[in-house]
Scaffold this active site. Sequence first.
Site, PDB file in Angstrom:
ATOM      1  N   ASP A   1      13.944  -3.045  -8.752  1.00 23.92           N
ATOM      2  CA  ASP A   1      12.659  -3.710  -8.539  1.00 23.92           C
ATOM      3  C   ASP A   1      11.725  -3.429  -9.708  1.00 23.92           C
ATOM      4  OD1 ASP A   1      10.750  -5.211  -7.174  1.00 23.92           O
ATOM      5  OD2 ASP A   1       9.954  -3.469  -6.120  1.00 23.92           O
TER       6      ASP A   1
ATOM      7  N   ASN B   1      15.003 -14.205  -2.425  1.00 23.16           N
ATOM      8  CA  ASN B   1      14.760 -14.664  -3.795  1.00 23.16           C
ATOM      9  C   ASN B   1      15.154 -16.136  -3.939  1.00 23.16           C
ATOM     10  OD1 ASN B   1      15.955 -11.554  -5.274  1.00 23.16           O
ATOM     11  ND2 ASN B   1      13.886 -12.135  -4.681  1.00 23.16           N
TER      12      ASN B   1
ATOM     13  N   ARG C   1      11.543 -18.057  -4.634  1.00 19.17           N
ATOM     14  CA  ARG C   1      11.187 -18.070  -6.052  1.00 19.17           C
ATOM     15  C   ARG C   1      11.184 -19.504  -6.585  1.00 19.17           C
ATOM     16  NH1 ARG C   1      12.176 -12.786  -8.254  1.00 19.17           N
ATOM     17  NH2 ARG C   1      11.364 -11.384  -6.638  1.00 19.17           N
TER      18      ARG C   1
END
Length: 279
Positions: free
Chosen positions: A37, A85, A89
């Site tokens: 991360d 994600n 995203r």
Amino acid sequence: MTTLYDKVPTGLDRKEAEVYRRLDPAQLPKHIAIIMDGNGRWAKRRHLPRVAGHRAGVTAVRSTVETAARIHIPALTLYAFSEENWKKRPKSEVGFLMGLLSRYLKAEVPTLNQNNIRLEYIGRQHELPEDVQERMEWAREATSRNSGMVLTLALNYSARSELVDAFRSMVNAAAQNGGIEHLHIDEDMVGRHLYTRHLPDPDLVVRTSGEMRLSNFLLWQLAYAEIYVTPTLWPDFRGTHLLEGIAEYQKRERRYGGLNHGDGHAQLETSAALPAQKH
């Protein structure tokens, strides 16, 4: 006189060797999981686009994987790309990540083979672009004969989805073998249907960037794992940081829900000091 602690594996740099000498090689974790991360924050601090952080993160992967293999960690799992994600995203960033993954696999297979590392994946791979799936399968096959560390990339992964898939798998297997009325579910059964059924549960989970959450990663498997959080952003993470996490892990006493030696001794002393009960 040379002791076990003086034997530093080949390939470690000076800083890594310095930390390694503090470790007990007999007490290394058998499986380490890492939540990578901080790529976005790393890029933002440098006034760069987010994709620059992802690109820089590849160097961290290389350093961490090589160091883990050199000290003979049996299994390393990296949380590379979550199912969230994929859904949340921007498409441009997802597209960049898919291209970065393909380039990484093509470039790193020689290094993986050189370090005797076998590559595996967990997650809903069938939902990834077809060309990426083909490159993943090529890399897996190219490293399949290696007998050293198992490197598992969690791609399009969600722990909750893994559990859903495990329960579906159990029901489907029962339906084809006498009917679901005979289905008996226990922890061993669930474990045999998880994506990670070929791996031991992680002993240590490392989270970079200082965040204090598991982010839907290996929720079943991490039930008794030791958690190590470092403020280091992922692109700055190196083998030395991994070794520091292992050093912290070795300071802890793993109890799996039981008492440690001190607690048990104190409880006995307390019991002995109490007056006898009248019945």
